[in-house]
Scaffold this active site. Structure first.
Site, PDB file in Angstrom:
ATOM      1  N   SER A 111      -8.790  -1.670  -1.519  1.00 29.48           N
ATOM      2  CA  SER A 111      -9.435  -0.374  -1.271  1.00 29.48           C
ATOM      3  C   SER A 111     -10.643  -0.164  -2.178  1.00 29.48           C
ATOM      4  CB  SER A 111      -8.449   0.778  -1.499  1.00 29.48           C
ATOM      5  OG  SER A 111      -7.506   0.798  -0.471  1.00 29.48           O
ATOM      6  N   GLN A 116      -1.421   2.813  -5.556  1.00 27.20           N
ATOM      7  CA  GLN A 116      -2.821   3.111  -5.206  1.00 27.20           C
ATOM      8  C   GLN A 116      -3.787   2.752  -6.325  1.00 27.20           C
ATOM      9  OE1 GLN A 116      -3.375   7.082  -3.735  1.00 27.20           O
ATOM     10  NE2 GLN A 116      -2.409   6.611  -1.786  1.00 27.20           N
ATOM     11  N   ASP A 160      -4.840  -0.831  -6.093  1.00 20.41           N
ATOM     12  CA  ASP A 160      -5.251  -1.291  -4.768  1.00 20.41           C
ATOM     13  C   ASP A 160      -6.704  -1.795  -4.780  1.00 20.41           C
ATOM     14  OD1 ASP A 160      -5.829  -1.659  -2.128  1.00 20.41           O
ATOM     15  OD2 ASP A 160      -4.966   0.229  -1.458  1.00 20.41           O
ATOM     16  N   TYR A 204      -1.607  -0.628   9.393  1.00 15.07           N
ATOM     17  CA  TYR A 204      -2.758  -1.436   9.804  1.00 15.07           C
ATOM     18  C   TYR A 204      -2.880  -1.436  11.323  1.00 15.07           C
ATOM     19  CZ  TYR A 204      -3.099  -3.416   5.105  1.00 15.07           C
ATOM     20  OH  TYR A 204      -3.251  -3.592   3.764  1.00 15.07           O
ATOM     21  N   ARG A 256       0.845  -1.206   0.000  1.00  8.95           N
ATOM     22  CA  ARG A 256       0.000   0.000   0.000  1.00  8.95           C
ATOM     23  C   ARG A 256       0.875   1.249   0.000  1.00  8.95           C
ATOM     24  NH1 ARG A 256      -5.408  -1.725   3.214  1.00  8.95           N
ATOM     25  NH2 ARG A 256      -6.605  -1.332   1.335  1.00  8.95           N
TER      26      ARG A 256
HETATM   27  P1  NAD Z   1      -8.578  -3.127   7.249  1.00  2.00           P
HETATM   28  O1  NAD Z   1      -9.635  -3.591   6.315  1.00  2.00           O
HETATM   29  O2  NAD Z   1      -7.439  -4.028   7.575  1.00  2.00           O
HETATM   30  O3  NAD Z   1      -9.305  -2.761   8.642  1.00  2.00           O
HETATM   31  C1  NAD Z   1     -10.399  -1.877   8.684  1.00  2.00           C
HETATM   32  C2  NAD Z   1     -10.237  -0.958   9.878  1.00  2.00           C
HETATM   33  O4  NAD Z   1     -10.484  -1.672  11.086  1.00  2.00           O
HETATM   34  C3  NAD Z   1      -8.835  -0.351  10.023  1.00  2.00           C
HETATM   35  O5  NAD Z   1      -8.941   1.054   9.965  1.00  2.00           O
HETATM   36  C4  NAD Z   1      -8.378  -0.857  11.379  1.00  2.00           C
HETATM   37  O6  NAD Z   1      -7.577   0.097  12.053  1.00  2.00           O
HETATM   38  C5  NAD Z   1      -9.685  -1.099  12.079  1.00  2.00           C
HETATM   39  N1  NAD Z   1      -9.608  -1.963  13.261  1.00  2.00           N
HETATM   40  C6  NAD Z   1      -8.907  -3.104  13.454  1.00  2.00           C
HETATM   41  N2  NAD Z   1      -9.134  -3.612  14.692  1.00  2.00           N
HETATM   42  C7  NAD Z   1     -10.025  -2.786  15.287  1.00  2.00           C
HETATM   43  C8  NAD Z   1     -10.656  -2.779  16.562  1.00  2.00           C
HETATM   44  N3  NAD Z   1     -10.395  -3.732  17.464  1.00  2.00           N
HETATM   45  N4  NAD Z   1     -11.496  -1.787  16.858  1.00  2.00           N
HETATM   46  C9  NAD Z   1     -11.750  -0.810  15.923  1.00  2.00           C
HETATM   47  N5  NAD Z   1     -11.188  -0.755  14.712  1.00  2.00           N
HETATM   48  C10 NAD Z   1     -10.340  -1.734  14.398  1.00  2.00           C
HETATM   49  O7  NAD Z   1      -7.967  -1.744   6.835  1.00  2.00           O
HETATM   50  P2  NAD Z   1      -8.031  -0.948   5.451  1.00  2.00           P
HETATM   51  O8  NAD Z   1      -9.321  -0.243   5.368  1.00  2.00           O
HETATM   52  O9  NAD Z   1      -7.693  -1.874   4.358  1.00  2.00           O
HETATM   53  O10 NAD Z   1      -6.878   0.145   5.627  1.00  2.00           O
HETATM   54  C11 NAD Z   1      -5.933   0.093   6.647  1.00  2.00           C
HETATM   55  C12 NAD Z   1      -4.824   1.128   6.465  1.00  2.00           C
HETATM   56  O11 NAD Z   1      -4.225   1.106   5.192  1.00  2.00           O
HETATM   57  C13 NAD Z   1      -5.240   2.541   6.651  1.00  2.00           C
HETATM   58  O12 NAD Z   1      -4.204   3.219   7.329  1.00  2.00           O
HETATM   59  C14 NAD Z   1      -5.355   3.091   5.299  1.00  2.00           C
HETATM   60  O13 NAD Z   1      -5.246   4.499   5.264  1.00  2.00           O
HETATM   61  C15 NAD Z   1      -4.164   2.441   4.694  1.00  2.00           C
HETATM   62  N6  NAD Z   1      -4.265   2.428   3.245  1.00  2.00           N
HETATM   63  C16 NAD Z   1      -3.190   2.915   2.526  1.00  2.00           C
HETATM   64  C17 NAD Z   1      -3.261   2.926   1.150  1.00  2.00           C
HETATM   65  C18 NAD Z   1      -2.125   3.444   0.327  1.00  2.00           C
HETATM   66  O14 NAD Z   1      -1.311   4.189   0.805  1.00  2.00           O
HETATM   67  N7  NAD Z   1      -2.041   3.049  -0.922  1.00  2.00           N
HETATM   68  C19 NAD Z   1      -4.377   2.430   0.515  1.00  2.00           C
HETATM   69  C20 NAD Z   1      -5.427   1.935   1.282  1.00  2.00           C
HETATM   70  C21 NAD Z   1      -5.339   1.926   2.655  1.00  2.00           C
END
Ligand code: NAD
Length: 380
Positions: free
Chosen positions: A133, A127, A130, A226, A122
């Site tokens: 996402s 992006q 991805d 994460y 990521r």
């Molecule tokens: P994910 O699907 O793994 O998890 C969803 C959300 O659940 C996350 O925000 C996580 O912090 C939260 N979570 C986990 N345990 C929890 C708990 N016990 N209580 C409450 N919340 C909890 O995550 P995602 O949506 O795929 O994205 C995770 C990270 O990746 C983020 O920081 C996002 O900004 C980043 N991201 C970066 C890029 C990039 O730079 N290309 C692209 C997409 C996402």
């Protein structure tokens, strides 16, 4: 000979998406590739065969699998499908490496090169590839629509001749990609929205969407942006605050997940029992085990008047847009390797190096290799 890029009519029940949409098929053929699709591949996503130009059609999945140099897929190929591939074939798609062990083993044993969309790093440059996402955003949007559909209340505040109707209260748990889209959608519908995540970085994002951040005092940033799994003490602290917010909500949308782990249990039976009858929980994490103790995959459980909904394949409910986005993610991934109709993978490119699951008879993803008891080797 130009590279043959194949796609199937997905065989997994309930899978409506297609890995190659007409726009992407056009770009692949322009790049010099031959595109070979199983008849009806896009039909369930509202892309009839007639919408595809300059592609070739196969009457059976076998014919695609036997001819393709590259297979683009939404769901992991089955062991039987893998057995039909050319030994030199490359497969790109969701691979569910944590769950689909027999399939990973089959890919390894056949010497297939497979890239898992889940493993694409990521980083900013990736992006546009991805798929986690793009598909999560769809799930977040659709989950709120499902909640709205099941509520016997309006989402927005209404001022009418028959009096004022108060807006619904929506709580979003997990403010990653799906959660942020859920917040934005609930806000657009006029709900009052609260949200919670263990990553403190989400606080500003939640607020910028017009929602209130629920602070439990627990912060659990893990590797790669994460979340990490919580300790028992952190879980207890989290629930103390969250349970009262769950009780106050008309709709709870849960999206929390931790890579490679079962979904954390955040909404307990007791918390559901404190909700008002008529309230709704939509658990996006249902397929990873669910964030709610009462969730059952693919079912609506009614418990003391509260509906707990465990949807399956939410992106598939918006198959047209989900396929468009996913197919573009695949194209953006593959494009750097397509050179005048030939496939040349640059193993020094971290996107390929980190997303490769199997190659030349080896499992290249360390956690998967460990889980399967295989040794990990360098890329040959
Ligand atoms: P994910 O699907 O793994 O998890 C969803 C959300 O659940 C996350 O925000 C996580 O912090 C939260 N979570 C986990 N345990 C929890 C708990 N016990 N209580 C409450 N919340 C909890 O995550 P995602 O949506 O795929 O994205 C995770 C990270 O990746 C983020 O920081 C996002 O900004 C980043 N991201 C970066 C890029 C990039 O730079 N290309 C692209 C997409 C996402």
């Amino acid at each position: 000979m130009p590279v043959t890029i194949g796609a199937l009519r997905e065989s997994t029940p309930l899978e409506t998406r297609v890995s190659v949409v007409p726009e992407v098929a056009g770009k692949l053929t322009q790049s010099g590739a031959r595109v070979l699709l199983e008849r009806g591949a896009g039909v369930r996503a509202q892309f009839p065969d007639s919408a595809y130009k300059n592609v070739e059609w196969a009457d059976s999945p076998t014919s695609v699998l036997e001819q393709a140099d590259v297979v683009l897929t939404v769901q992991p190929l089955t062991v039987d499908q893998i057995s039909l591939l050319k030994a030199s074939a490359v497969v790109v798609g969701f691979m569910q490496p944590h769950a689909r062990r027999a399939e990973v083993k089959a890919l390894q044993e056949r010497g297939i090169t497979s890239f898992a969309m889940e493993l694409i790093p990521r980083i900013s440059r990736a992006q546009s590839m991805d798929a986690l996402s793009s598909q999560a955003a769809i799930a977040g949007y659709k989950a709120v629509l499902i909640a709205a559909d099941h509520l016997q209340k309006f989402m927005p505040m209404l001022t009418t001749a028959a009096g004022t109707i108060r807006p619904s209260q929506v709580l979003v748990i997990g403010a990653g990609v799906a959660g942020l889209q859920a917040i934005a959608t609930a806000r657009r519908l006029g709900a009052v929205v609260e949200a919670y995540d263990v990553r403190s970085a989400t606080k500003e994002q939640v607020k910028s969407l017009g929602a209130k951040f629920v602070d439990t005092g627990v912060s659990a940033e893990g590797a790669g942006g994460y979340a990490r799994e919580l300790t028992d003490e952190e879980k207890r602290k989290q629930l103390e605050v969250l349970d009262s917010r769950i009780a106050a909500a008309d709709a709870v949308v849960t999206t929390a997940s931790v890579p490679g782990r079962p979904a954390p249990k955040i909404v307990s039976r007791a918390a559901v029992e404190r909700m008002r009858p008529g309230s709704v929980v939509v658990d996006i994490a249902a397929e990873q085990g669910g964030n709610c103790e009462l969730t059952r995959v693919g079912e609506i459980v009614e418990h003391q008047g509260v509906k707990v909904i465990g949807p399956v394949n939410l992106p598939g409910d918006l198959a047209y847009n989900a396929s468009e986005m996913y197919a573009r993610n695949l194209l953006n991934f593959l494009k750097p390797a397509l050179d005048k109709g030939e496939l040349k993978i640059d193993w020094d490119d971290e996107v390929f190096a980190k997303s490769v699951l199997t190659h030349a008879g080896q499992i290249k993803h360390e956690p998967t290799a460990k889980a399967l008891g295989a040794t990990i080797g360098g890329i040959t």
